[in-house]
Design a protein around this motif. Structure first.
Motif, PDB file in Angstrom:
ATOM      1  N   LEU A 131       0.909  -1.319   0.066  1.00 16.85           N
ATOM      2  CA  LEU A 131       0.122   0.075  -0.016  1.00 16.85           C
ATOM      3  C   LEU A 131       0.747   1.392  -0.101  1.00 16.85           C
ATOM      4  CD1 LEU A 131      -2.504  -0.979   2.818  1.00 16.85           C
ATOM      5  CD2 LEU A 131      -2.859  -1.340   0.368  1.00 16.85           C
ATOM      6  N   THR A 132       0.286   2.430  -0.613  1.00 11.61           N
ATOM      7  CA  THR A 132       1.198   3.493  -0.404  1.00 11.61           C
ATOM      8  C   THR A 132       1.085   4.003   1.126  1.00 11.61           C
ATOM      9  OG1 THR A 132      -0.840   4.928  -0.667  1.00 11.61           O
ATOM     10  CG2 THR A 132       0.367   4.443  -2.563  1.00 11.61           C
ATOM     11  N   ARG A 133       2.033   4.925   1.383  1.00 12.40           N
ATOM     12  CA  ARG A 133       2.203   5.556   2.802  1.00 12.40           C
ATOM     13  C   ARG A 133       0.899   6.043   3.281  1.00 12.40           C
ATOM     14  NH1 ARG A 133       6.864   5.332   0.841  1.00 12.40           N
ATOM     15  NH2 ARG A 133       8.109   3.457   1.626  1.00 12.40           N
ATOM     16  N   LEU A 134       0.332   6.920   2.210  1.00 11.58           N
ATOM     17  CA  LEU A 134      -0.942   7.412   2.598  1.00 11.58           C
ATOM     18  C   LEU A 134      -2.321   6.546   2.968  1.00 11.58           C
ATOM     19  CD1 LEU A 134      -1.129  10.672   2.553  1.00 11.58           C
ATOM     20  CD2 LEU A 134      -1.984  10.574   0.268  1.00 11.58           C
ATOM     21  N   ARG A 135      -2.209   5.341   1.894  1.00 13.30           N
ATOM     22  CA  ARG A 135      -3.242   4.470   2.351  1.00 13.30           C
ATOM     23  C   ARG A 135      -3.190   3.822   3.728  1.00 13.30           C
ATOM     24  NH1 ARG A 135      -8.192   4.298   0.282  1.00 13.30           N
ATOM     25  NH2 ARG A 135      -8.213   4.396  -1.874  1.00 13.30           N
ATOM     26  N   THR A 136      -1.686   3.489   3.881  1.00 12.69           N
ATOM     27  CA  THR A 136      -1.530   2.678   5.098  1.00 12.69           C
ATOM     28  C   THR A 136      -1.899   3.757   6.285  1.00 12.69           C
ATOM     29  OG1 THR A 136       0.339   1.644   3.965  1.00 12.69           O
ATOM     30  CG2 THR A 136       0.373   1.871   6.450  1.00 12.69           C
ATOM     31  N   ARG A 137      -1.357   4.956   6.281  1.00 14.85           N
ATOM     32  CA  ARG A 137      -1.852   6.027   7.280  1.00 14.85           C
ATOM     33  C   ARG A 137      -3.388   5.875   7.594  1.00 14.85           C
ATOM     34  NH1 ARG A 137       1.443   9.856   9.405  1.00 14.85           N
ATOM     35  NH2 ARG A 137       0.602  11.762  10.106  1.00 14.85           N
ATOM     36  N   PHE A 138      -4.195   5.973   6.489  1.00 10.49           N
ATOM     37  CA  PHE A 138      -5.387   6.094   6.806  1.00 10.49           C
ATOM     38  C   PHE A 138      -6.242   4.578   6.521  1.00 10.49           C
ATOM     39  CE2 PHE A 138      -4.012  10.294   5.329  1.00 10.49           C
ATOM     40  CZ  PHE A 138      -4.341  10.823   6.717  1.00 10.49           C
ATOM     41  N   TRP A 139      -5.297   3.563   6.888  1.00  9.81           N
ATOM     42  CA  TRP A 139      -5.984   2.340   6.913  1.00  9.81           C
ATOM     43  C   TRP A 139      -7.429   2.114   7.342  1.00  9.81           C
ATOM     44  CZ3 TRP A 139      -5.836  -1.672   3.813  1.00  9.81           C
ATOM     45  CH2 TRP A 139      -6.324  -2.868   4.082  1.00  9.81           C
ATOM     46  N   GLY A 140      -8.511   1.639   6.715  1.00  7.52           N
ATOM     47  CA  GLY A 140      -9.795   1.581   7.138  1.00  7.52           C
ATOM     48  C   GLY A 140     -10.474   2.821   7.411  1.00  7.52           C
ATOM     49  N   ARG A 141      -9.958   3.855   6.870  1.00  4.33           N
ATOM     50  CA  ARG A 141     -10.203   5.262   7.081  1.00  4.33           C
ATOM     51  C   ARG A 141     -10.436   6.115   6.004  1.00  4.33           C
ATOM     52  NH1 ARG A 141      -7.373   8.594  10.637  1.00  4.33           N
ATOM     53  NH2 ARG A 141      -9.099   9.937  10.732  1.00  4.33           N
ATOM     54  N   ASP A 142     -11.549   5.653   5.171  1.00  5.39           N
ATOM     55  CA  ASP A 142     -11.563   5.960   3.490  1.00  5.39           C
ATOM     56  C   ASP A 142     -11.834   7.420   3.601  1.00  5.39           C
ATOM     57  OD1 ASP A 142     -11.061   3.469   2.809  1.00  5.39           O
ATOM     58  OD2 ASP A 142     -13.161   3.033   2.177  1.00  5.39           O
ATOM     59  N   ASP A 143     -12.620   7.916   4.718  1.00  3.58           N
ATOM     60  CA  ASP A 143     -13.020   9.422   4.652  1.00  3.58           C
ATOM     61  C   ASP A 143     -11.781  10.254   4.891  1.00  3.58           C
ATOM     62  OD1 ASP A 143     -15.433   8.650   4.388  1.00  3.58           O
ATOM     63  OD2 ASP A 143     -16.080   9.352   6.315  1.00  3.58           O
ATOM     64  N   ALA A 144     -10.963   9.822   5.785  1.00 10.04           N
ATOM     65  CA  ALA A 144      -9.595  10.406   5.935  1.00 10.04           C
ATOM     66  C   ALA A 144      -8.815  10.420   4.711  1.00 10.04           C
ATOM     67  CB  ALA A 144      -8.923   9.801   7.187  1.00 10.04           C
ATOM     68  N   TYR A 145      -8.675   9.257   4.019  1.00 10.34           N
ATOM     69  CA  TYR A 145      -7.773   8.972   3.038  1.00 10.34           C
ATOM     70  C   TYR A 145      -8.074   9.945   1.656  1.00 10.34           C
ATOM     71  CZ  TYR A 145      -5.530   7.156  -1.329  1.00 10.34           C
ATOM     72  OH  TYR A 145      -4.914   7.179  -2.305  1.00 10.34           O
ATOM     73  N   GLU A 146      -9.625  10.303   1.593  1.00 11.79           N
ATOM     74  CA  GLU A 146     -10.030  11.066   0.645  1.00 11.79           C
ATOM     75  C   GLU A 146      -9.700  12.570   0.780  1.00 11.79           C
ATOM     76  OE1 GLU A 146     -11.314  10.145  -2.275  1.00 11.79           O
ATOM     77  OE2 GLU A 146     -11.486   7.909  -1.483  1.00 11.79           O
ATOM     78  N   LYS A 147      -9.885  12.755   2.200  1.00 10.98           N
ATOM     79  CA  LYS A 147      -9.585  14.185   2.734  1.00 10.98           C
ATOM     80  C   LYS A 147      -7.917  14.767   2.288  1.00 10.98           C
ATOM     81  CE  LYS A 147      -9.944  15.393   7.063  1.00 10.98           C
ATOM     82  NZ  LYS A 147     -10.715  15.584   8.390  1.00 10.98           N
ATOM     83  N   ALA A 148      -7.178  13.435   2.588  1.00 10.68           N
ATOM     84  CA  ALA A 148      -5.885  13.919   2.290  1.00 10.68           C
ATOM     85  C   ALA A 148      -5.432  14.060   1.000  1.00 10.68           C
ATOM     86  CB  ALA A 148      -5.013  12.741   2.887  1.00 10.68           C
ATOM     87  N   THR A 149      -6.285  12.987   0.210  1.00 15.46           N
ATOM     88  CA  THR A 149      -5.809  13.227  -1.280  1.00 15.46           C
ATOM     89  C   THR A 149      -6.538  14.463  -1.957  1.00 15.46           C
ATOM     90  OG1 THR A 149      -7.707  11.769  -1.924  1.00 15.46           O
ATOM     91  CG2 THR A 149      -5.482  10.704  -1.571  1.00 15.46           C
ATOM     92  N   ALA A 150      -7.626  14.859  -1.316  1.00 15.68           N
ATOM     93  CA  ALA A 150      -8.059  16.058  -2.027  1.00 15.68           C
ATOM     94  C   ALA A 150      -7.137  17.292  -1.938  1.00 15.68           C
ATOM     95  CB  ALA A 150      -9.366  16.541  -1.211  1.00 15.68           C
ATOM     96  N   VAL A 151      -6.147  17.037  -0.987  1.00 11.24           N
ATOM     97  CA  VAL A 151      -5.157  18.453  -0.913  1.00 11.24           C
ATOM     98  C   VAL A 151      -3.881  18.479  -1.758  1.00 11.24           C
ATOM     99  CG1 VAL A 151      -6.054  19.100   1.316  1.00 11.24           C
ATOM    100  CG2 VAL A 151      -4.189  17.707   1.157  1.00 11.24           C
ATOM    101  N   VAL A 152      -3.928  17.359  -2.478  1.00 14.27           N
ATOM    102  CA  VAL A 152      -2.653  17.079  -3.360  1.00 14.27           C
ATOM    103  C   VAL A 152      -2.384  18.185  -4.176  1.00 14.27           C
ATOM    104  CG1 VAL A 152      -1.912  15.651  -5.201  1.00 14.27           C
ATOM    105  CG2 VAL A 152      -2.831  14.299  -3.344  1.00 14.27           C
ATOM    106  N   GLY A 153      -1.218  18.563  -4.081  1.00 13.29           N
ATOM    107  CA  GLY A 153      -0.889  19.886  -5.157  1.00 13.29           C
ATOM    108  C   GLY A 153      -1.127  21.231  -4.125  1.00 13.29           C
ATOM    109  N   LYS A 154      -1.481  21.036  -3.128  1.00 12.13           N
ATOM    110  CA  LYS A 154      -1.586  22.446  -2.350  1.00 12.13           C
ATOM    111  C   LYS A 154      -0.387  22.483  -1.350  1.00 12.13           C
ATOM    112  CE  LYS A 154      -6.628  22.480  -3.131  1.00 12.13           C
ATOM    113  NZ  LYS A 154      -7.638  21.806  -2.515  1.00 12.13           N
ATOM    114  N   ASP A 155       0.015  23.600  -1.332  1.00 17.93           N
ATOM    115  CA  ASP A 155       0.865  23.992  -0.112  1.00 17.93           C
ATOM    116  C   ASP A 155       0.129  24.052   1.247  1.00 17.93           C
ATOM    117  OD1 ASP A 155       3.246  24.006  -1.656  1.00 17.93           O
ATOM    118  OD2 ASP A 155       3.080  26.056  -2.318  1.00 17.93           O
ATOM    119  N   LEU A 156       0.621  23.057   1.855  1.00 17.43           N
ATOM    120  CA  LEU A 156      -0.214  23.200   3.415  1.00 17.43           C
ATOM    121  C   LEU A 156       0.525  23.732   4.450  1.00 17.43           C
ATOM    122  CD1 LEU A 156      -1.361  19.295   2.990  1.00 17.43           C
ATOM    123  CD2 LEU A 156      -2.541  21.611   2.312  1.00 17.43           C
ATOM    124  N   LEU A 157      -0.298  24.560   5.183  1.00 16.63           N
ATOM    125  CA  LEU A 157       0.439  25.286   6.211  1.00 16.63           C
ATOM    126  C   LEU A 157       0.160  24.314   7.600  1.00 16.63           C
ATOM    127  CD1 LEU A 157      -0.439  28.995   6.009  1.00 16.63           C
ATOM    128  CD2 LEU A 157       1.681  27.973   5.317  1.00 16.63           C
TER     129      LEU A 157
END
Lengths: 471, 555
Positions: free
Chosen positions: B432-458
């Motif tokens: 699995l990717t580290r992102l998938r692993t980080r949010f294993w079993g938490r698809d909502d959290a995974y979606e939330k994290a992938t939604a910010v791909v490309g953005k500079d996050l403070l």
């Protein structure tokens, strides 16, 4: 806030004006503290000017400034005793190394826990005593109560200073939680059980300040030895103030004894409760209760936590540096009491394992001194009665005697014997009811309630009939 | 025992144990171990037995084949001694090695074997084992890492895993795991095979699934040629063309530091920590695969991963007492993004593919490193894309909220930026990717994290997206970091290793997770037990003529 303003508002010797982190933490915490004080501090006379002592410095001049002040405007300050140059760790595995000016990561959790447990007792006792101002036996006593209260408040500030100054975000959260736990709150109680009981009457208050605050003295004195220098210096200064609390207790109980003796002689009977006094046997029962409950605060006879704290240098013994041993305690032994069917036995353990018991011994010896003084007063009054401290096995809820009934002279007894004698040894419901019935507030300068003698002198050279609280 | 400093850099002209012959699209890698060239001098590497030094050369060959030989699509590994393919890890070496060294050695060897499988599966450079003599223990495990096993049928050459009957340990380099998971050998046959000292030969080896093809000496070369031809046809690697030479690393080493061109490591012994600092590229980076080839090992993406990989291996073996690794970066975020862009824009190019795969393997090394990993995101850092994986690889990450308020001219606050890199380029051992692993079993959290791909996050955004652990501000910053490192250094290193391996790999088991977490845990335990390493244990008694004396109690 300008440096002058902040130092005026919060007297301190920790360079608060130059410490942005501490300032910001305190700015957020201080309004919560004031709110807590207004909600859970003294229930009556909260806005009356009280003749209080305020510390504005640690020196001779500064630490005792007297003047009338409304308690919510009291200037709770942050004071550490002066830094001792080249201080070395006096005990444990780090013995001989320089003391720590910062919290070592390895001991962060343990130190935080020690500070939180100590800190939690300070606001707890204010909460326990909040209703007492309604029934103060004199303005002098009411003032003493308030003095104790504001100083417990300052001791909370001292512990919060350590949490804010040295423990980062976790520390700030813990500081907030000390205002969120409340004495006797079923959902959110104070950490130590003894601090969740209301102090119901002034006799209990005197007993509490004599016996339970004395536990505080010994805890602070052993934290004063800590390798974490800011904790050590904080506790050293707190001990100065703690002495006043014990004076309130020792003199308070002494004045009750004196008044009881007067009534006995005046009416020529031991049973003076009908004359508005408190009988000697009832006083003995209160002593039994408060002493035994306070003994529990020291913990079990042997403790791995205490041993770890000592070995790590976090918490020493009372007057550690004056003791003549290796200060490691791994290969020196002592006996600790041990319950057996036939009575109190003993088992030998390392001193390291028995630190709680050692501190408890020191405490008991100290408690005996006040009892001796009260007995001398009785003797001088020609009354044939002697107060005694119960055996340390009596009425214990912690340690080896926890599940066993013991008599005040340390004999194992059956459940039936305990039931039959309980009311002879500990305050009965009717004792408590009688004491409570005597509690009526007296707010005329110089006047005393009938169950307690006036003090021999006033505060800070003021007369006894001084208006200590402007009502 | 003071272990000698172990250096992971080598090159074919310095090999003592292997020869690499390139013939068009085929590479022949021949093992002929020099008995006198072991890393220590208290054992001889007889009968093609190996130690870490032999494996370091193998690892180097695997890497070079991928980068320097784009035209090679089949690699044949074979034995250079008579009647012997490879006898496995040297027993005297194991008997004399510290426990820590054995574990580290096994881990590195496993990683190299995984790299061979990765080359077959993802670089399309198919590895074939031409087992022309006995392959015992680690020797058969090497063959198992190849995609095909050819065994000479000479009535004496056998494949075997004799660790259990002879040495009282496990075939610790993935042997048993690959027998059942990869080759699908039946469990009862696996049992029979692994307890038989002499192993299995010829036709039976094919029937049990232990090898793929056999041939007698007379047709042995034909079989190899036939298999090379068949497998070469499957590859999509370019036919020839220039490769990327893995030139010697530019490395300066002192007692407490390691400096390359973009990676530097400083060691702080009081806190038992090492800080990796990675510098963003300066100047334009290749935008196409061909430019990447032209830039060669100087391209920032490749240079950085080579340096990081070497630093990791150096610290693992030579600085075992340094238990915490701290990752920092410095430089322009956009420069990192620009350097990485080629990995996305020209994804089908062989050199792009190799660069990505290299990063994937190196990041996986971090996943399985027995070290606490802490990543620190400060103003001026550049955790973007591939480097943002260093935030996700960490056991704990800290990101400064705000900036250095005490400075007259505070720098802009720190940011991190996820890219496509976190969405599939760099799988962990659990596939699995580290992102998938980080949010294993938490698809909502995974979606939330992938939604910010490309953005500079403070810091607040990163907390919101659950990408960082703690975000102290400048007032708490120094203290939080100091205390974290000091506290980590006060815990039992064994317990930390167990804890970290315990939570790092959530989700499904894979062959890799079984090898690294399950097998190595068992092997480590067995390696500590008197039955293996005690005075009467098998490793000590091996070759002495006396039988080991076992404590018969099952644990």
């Amino acid at each position: 806030m300008a440096a002058v303003d902040i130092n005026a508002k919060i007297p301190n010797n920790v360079d608060l004006a130059g410490d942005r982190r501490l300032q910001r933490a305190l700015e957020q915490w201080q309004p919560k503290f004031v709110r807590w004080w207004e909600e859970l501090g003294p229930a009556a006379f909260a806005r009356n000017p009280v003749y209080l002592r305020t510390a504005i410095d640690v020196g001779q001049e500064g630490w005792a400034n007297f003047g009338h002040v409304e308690m919510p405007d009291y200037r709770w300050g942050i004071f550490l005793s002066d830094r001792e140059k080249d201080r070395k760790i006096a005990f444990g595995d780090h013995k001989g190394e320089d003391v720590w000016q910062e919290v070592p990561g390895e001991y962060r959790s343990d130190l935080r826990r020690l500070i939180v447990v100590q800190g939690d007792t300070e606001p707890a006792s204010v909460e326990q005593q909040r209703k007492l101002s309604l029934t103060a036996p004199s303005l002098y006593d009411m003032r003493n109560l308030f003095q104790v209260n504001v100083e417990e408040g300052r001791h909370l500030w001292a512990m919060v200073y350590l949490l804010h100054g040295y423990f980062g975000r976790d520390g700030r959260d813990e500081a907030d939680e000390m205002l969120e736990r409340h004495s006797g709150d079923a959902d959110n109680p104070r950490i130590l059980g003894a601090f969740n009981e209301e102090t119901p009457d002034w006799l209990s208050f005197f007993m509490f300040t004599y016996f339970t605050d004395r536990d505080g003295k010994y805890q602070l004195a052993s934290l004063r030895e800590s390798a974490f220098d800011p904790l050590s210096r904080t506790c050293e200064f707190m001990l100065k103030e703690e002495a006043h609390h014990m004076f309130v207790g020792a003199s308070g109980v002494g004045r009750v004894v004196q008044r009881t003796a007067e009534l006995i002689r005046e009416h020529d009977t031991d049973d003076i409760h009908q004359y508005g006094g408190i009988n000697l046997d009832v006083l003995q029962k209160y002593i039994n209760f408060h002493y035994s409950v306070s003994l529990d605060l020291f913990g079990s006879e042997t403790s791995t936590n205490a041993a770890n704290y000592f070995a790590s240098g976090l918490k020493g013994r009372f007057q550690e540096e004056r003791r003549d041993d290796d200060h490691l305690l791994k290969s020196v032994y002592r006996t600790v009491p041990d319950w057996t069917e036939s009575g109190i036995g003993a088992r030998e353990v390392t001193q390291l394992a028995a630190l709680n018991e050692t501190l408890r011994d020191d405490y008991s010896e100290d408690c005996q001194k006040g009892v001796d003084r009260w007995n001398r007063a009785l003797e001088e009054a020609g009354i044939n009665f002697t107060f005694r401290l119960a055996n340390t096995s009596f009425n214990r809820k912690v340690g080896t005697f926890r599940d066993h009934h013991m008599s005040p002279d340390g004999k194992p007894i059956s459940d039936a014997e305990w039931e039959a004698n309980m009311d002879r040894w500990l305050p009965s419901d009717s004792d408590r009811a009688h004491v409570l019935s005597l509690m009526t507030g007296v707010s005329e300068p110089g006047k005393m309630a009938g169950w307690v003698a006036p003090p021999s002198r006033g505060i800070h050279q003021k007369p006894v009939d001084y208006e200590y609280v402007r009502v | 025992m003071i272990e000698p400093l172990i250096d992971f850099t080598t090159a074919p002209d310095r090999y003592r144990h292997w020869t690499l012959d390139i013939d068009g699209s085929t590479a022949i890698l021949t093992m002929a171990v020099d008995p006198a060239a072991g890393l220590r001098d208290d054992y001889e590497l007889k009968t093609n037995s190996y130690d870490l030094g032999v494996d370091i050369e193998l690892h180097d060959a695997v890497q070079r084949l991928r980068f320097e030989h784009p035209g090679v699509n089949v690699v044949v590994v074979t034995g250079g001694l008579d009647k012997i393919f490879c006898a496995g890890a040297n027993i005297q070496m194991l008997a004399g090695a510290s426990h820590g060294h054995k574990v580290n050695f096994c881990k590195f060897t496993n990683e190299t074997r995984n790299g061979i499988e990765d080359a077959t599966a993802n670089s399309r450079q198919t590895w074939i084992a031409a087992v022309n003599g006995t392959a015992a223990g680690g020797g058969y495990e090497l063959a198992l890492a190849c995609d095909e096993i050819l065994l000479i049928d000479d009535k004496s050459s056998a494949v075997s895993l004799p660790e259990i009957p002879l040495l009282a340990v496990l075939p610790g380099t993935g042997g048993l795991t690959r027998v059942v998971e990869k080759r699908h050998v039946r469990r009862d046959l696996a049992d029979a095979f692994s307890t038989r000292t002499e192993g299995i030969r010829g036709k039976t080896a094919v029937e049990w699934g232990l090898v793929d093809h056999i041939a007698p000496a007379s047709t042995w070369d034909d079989l190899i040629a036939e298999r090379i031809a068949a497998r070469a046809a499957e590859s999509d690697r370019p036919s020839g063309g220039a490769g990327i030479e893995l030139s010697p690393l530019d490395r300066t080493m002192t007692d407490d530091s390691l400096a390359y061109t973009t990676v530097a490591v400083t060691i702080d012994r009081p806190t038992g920590s090492a800080t990796f600092s990675i510098q963003a590229p300066e100047g334009a980076q290749p935008a196409t695969g061909d430019e990447l080839v032209a830039a060669g090992a100087d391209a920032w993406m490749l240079r950085t991963v080579r340096e990081l990989d070497d630093a990791i291996l150096h610290l693992r073996f030579n600085e075992t007492g340094i238990g915490t690794w701290v990752f920092r970066t410095a430089g322009e975020s956009d420069a990192v993004a620009q350097a990485e862009a080629v990995l996305s824009a020209d994804a089908d190019h062989w050199a792009v593919r190799e660069t990505r795969l290299f990063w994937a393997r190196t990041l996986e090394r971090l996943d399985v490193s027995a070290r606490s990993l802490v990543t620190v995101v400060e103003p001026g850092s550049c955790f973007v894309g591939t480097l943002a994986e260093l935030v996700l690889v960490a056991d704990r990450s800290f990101m400064l909220e705000g900036s250095w308020e005490d400075l007259d001219d505070p720098p802009p606050p720190a940011s991190i930026r996820l890219t496509e890199a976190s969405l599939g380029w760099y799988p962990m051992p659990n596939a699995l990717t580290r992102l998938r692993t980080r949010f294993w079993g938490r698809d909502d959290a995974y979606e939330k994290a992938t939604a910010v791909v490309g953005k500079d996050l403070l810091a607040n955004d990163a907390t919101e997206a659950e990408l960082v652990t703690f975000t102290p501000d400048d007032l708490d910053w120094e203290d939080e970091l100091r205390i974290t490192l000091e506290e980590r250094n006060s815990f039992s290193p064994d317990a930390l290793t167990g804890m970290e391996a315990n939570y790092r790999f959530v989700g499904p088991e894979t062959m890799k997770t079984k090898i690294f977490s399950r097998l190595s845990a068992w092997q480590n335990w067995i390696f500590q037990r008197p039955n293996a390493v005690g005075p009467d244990g098998a490793l000590q008694r091996f070759g002495t003529g006396s039988r080991p004396d076992y404590d018969k109690n099952r644990v």
